[in-house]
Design a protein around this motif. Structure first.
Motif, short mmCIF file in Angstrom:
data_model
loop_
_atom_site.label_atom_id
_atom_site.label_comp_id
_atom_site.label_asym_id
_atom_site.label_seq_id
_atom_site.Cartn_x
_atom_site.Cartn_y
_atom_site.Cartn_z
N SER A 19 -0.17 8.94 1.33
CA SER A 19 1.02 8.50 2.06
C SER A 19 1.04 6.98 2.21
CB SER A 19 1.09 9.17 3.44
OG SER A 19 0.03 8.74 4.28
N LEU A 20 -0.12 6.38 2.37
CA LEU A 20 -0.17 4.92 2.48
C LEU A 20 0.28 4.25 1.19
CD1 LEU A 20 -3.59 4.40 4.31
CD2 LEU A 20 -1.30 4.34 5.32
N VAL A 21 -0.23 4.74 0.07
CA VAL A 21 0.08 4.12 -1.22
C VAL A 21 1.55 4.35 -1.58
CG1 VAL A 21 -0.36 4.23 -3.70
CG2 VAL A 21 -2.27 4.22 -2.09
N THR A 22 2.04 5.57 -1.44
CA THR A 22 3.41 5.86 -1.88
C THR A 22 4.43 5.12 -1.03
OG1 THR A 22 3.39 7.91 -0.56
CG2 THR A 22 2.84 8.09 -2.89
N ARG A 23 4.24 5.09 0.28
CA ARG A 23 5.21 4.38 1.13
C ARG A 23 5.18 2.89 0.86
NH1 ARG A 23 4.35 4.19 6.20
NH2 ARG A 23 2.31 5.17 6.29
N SER A 24 3.98 2.34 0.66
CA SER A 24 3.88 0.90 0.39
C SER A 24 4.52 0.57 -0.96
CB SER A 24 2.42 0.48 0.40
OG SER A 24 2.28 -0.88 0.08
N ALA A 25 4.23 1.39 -1.97
CA ALA A 25 4.78 1.12 -3.30
C ALA A 25 6.30 1.22 -3.30
CB ALA A 25 4.18 2.09 -4.32
N ARG A 26 6.83 2.26 -2.68
CA ARG A 26 8.28 2.44 -2.65
C ARG A 26 8.95 1.33 -1.85
NH1 ARG A 26 8.09 8.94 -1.42
NH2 ARG A 26 7.58 9.61 -3.55
N GLY A 27 8.30 0.93 -0.75
CA GLY A 27 8.86 -0.15 0.06
C GLY A 27 8.91 -1.45 -0.71
N LEU A 28 7.84 -1.76 -1.42
CA LEU A 28 7.79 -2.99 -2.22
C LEU A 28 8.87 -2.97 -3.30
CD1 LEU A 28 4.75 -4.92 -3.52
CD2 LEU A 28 6.54 -4.23 -5.12
N LEU A 29 8.95 -1.86 -4.04
CA LEU A 29 9.90 -1.79 -5.15
C LEU A 29 11.34 -1.84 -4.64
CD1 LEU A 29 8.10 0.87 -7.34
CD2 LEU A 29 8.39 -1.57 -7.85
N ALA A 30 11.61 -1.18 -3.51
CA ALA A 30 12.95 -1.23 -2.96
C ALA A 30 13.32 -2.66 -2.57
CB ALA A 30 13.04 -0.31 -1.75
N ALA A 31 12.33 -3.39 -2.03
CA ALA A 31 12.61 -4.76 -1.60
C ALA A 31 12.85 -5.70 -2.78
CB ALA A 31 11.45 -5.27 -0.75
N VAL A 32 12.04 -5.59 -3.81
CA VAL A 32 12.16 -6.53 -4.91
C VAL A 32 13.32 -6.18 -5.85
CG1 VAL A 32 9.73 -7.15 -4.83
CG2 VAL A 32 10.48 -5.32 -6.38
N ARG A 33 13.80 -4.95 -5.78
CA ARG A 33 14.89 -4.55 -6.67
C ARG A 33 16.27 -4.65 -6.01
NH1 ARG A 33 11.81 0.75 -9.32
NH2 ARG A 33 10.79 -0.39 -11.02
N GLU A 34 16.30 -5.17 -4.81
CA GLU A 34 17.60 -5.34 -4.12
C GLU A 34 18.48 -6.32 -4.87
OE1 GLU A 34 16.78 -6.56 -0.14
OE2 GLU A 34 16.44 -4.52 0.59
#
Length: 253
Positions: free
Chosen positions: A238-253
């Motif tokens: 859960s730590l890895v998936t939430r962090s990865a998704r959060g990062l990708l969502a932020a940089v792909r805005e």
């Protein structure tokens, strides 16, 4: 066993946070230990972890002074023995549905006279080099942790009796298996599951055991802290998936 006395911290009312890891890699265990967790749980139930993997992972956490427990695949003395001999501080025992199940788990973790665990000069005993085996037995019986997981409909009727078993340190809520047992697989916020949570909280209150739980995120941790949980864990997944998704969502805005 690490110098940090986890059992005493629980008895003193401290709130402890941990992380489950099911990937058999000592480096990952050591890296997680460096993040500030109070304990790690090496998952031998749902992962591919064998006792040899576990032993090397415990070495990695010991270096960083963070205790590691093992979630064993079954409440069987021979299974528990092999994982405890690696030097783990204790075990998570899945699918504990009765006081008899809890008693069996305690006896498998503890040496005589409380339990039936076999004794020899394994890593847990520092190969018999640091102290006498008699001294080790006394220390191990005092320090080792037994965490029993409440995950079945049947267990809900015996929570108080399970929590009252001498040697049970933590009564741990397993939300996913519990939801499955209650007929709503994976729906851990379903009203019937939430009602079950209340029964577990009530059953643990007044006992010497701490209430523990697996959560998905910060909100879950806060909610269970309000319910009285003092042994709260997340998974590395859960730590890895939430962090990865959060990062990708932020940089792909």
């Amino acid at each position: 066993m690490p110098a940090r006395d986890t059992k005493e911290r629980l008895r003193a009312g401290e709130l402890l946070y941990g992380c489950f890891v099911r990937y058999p890699d000592p480096g990952l265990a050591e890296l997680l230990a460096l993040q500030g967790f109070d304990f790690l749980v090496l998952d031998g139930e749902h992962g591919t972890m064998e006792p040899r993997d576990c032993e090397n992972m415990v070495r990695g956490t010991d270096v960083r002074g963070v205790p590691a427990l093992v979630r064993v695949p079954a409440n069987e003395p021979a299974v528990i023995l092999r994982f405890m001999d690696t030097g783990a501080l204790g075990v998570h025992v899945p699918l504990v549905s009765s006081a008899d199940d809890a008693e069996r788990a305690v006896r498998a973790v503890k040496y005589g006279p409380r339990g039936t665990r076999g004794l020899t000069g394994v890593r847990a005993a520092a190969y018999g080099q640091r102290e006498s085996l008699a001294e080790y037995v006394e220390r191990a019986n005092a320090e080792t942790l037994v965490v029993v997981q409440i995950e079945t409909r049947a267990a809900l009727e015996q929570v108080a009796e399970i929590a009252a078993v001498d040697g049970v340190d933590v009564v741990f809520v397993g939300p996913t298996d519990l939801s499955h047992s209650l007929g709503v697989p994976g729906q851990t916020s379903h009203p019937v599951v939430v009602e079950a949570y209340g029964a577990i909280v009530e059953g643990v209150q007044g006992s010497a055991a701490a209430l523990g739980v697996l959560v998905a995120d910060e909100a879950g941790a806060r909610a269970w802290r309000e319910r009285g949980a003092r042994y709260i864990a997340v998974t590395v997944d859960s730590l890895v998936t939430r962090s990865a998704r959060g990062l990708l969502a932020a940089v792909r805005e």
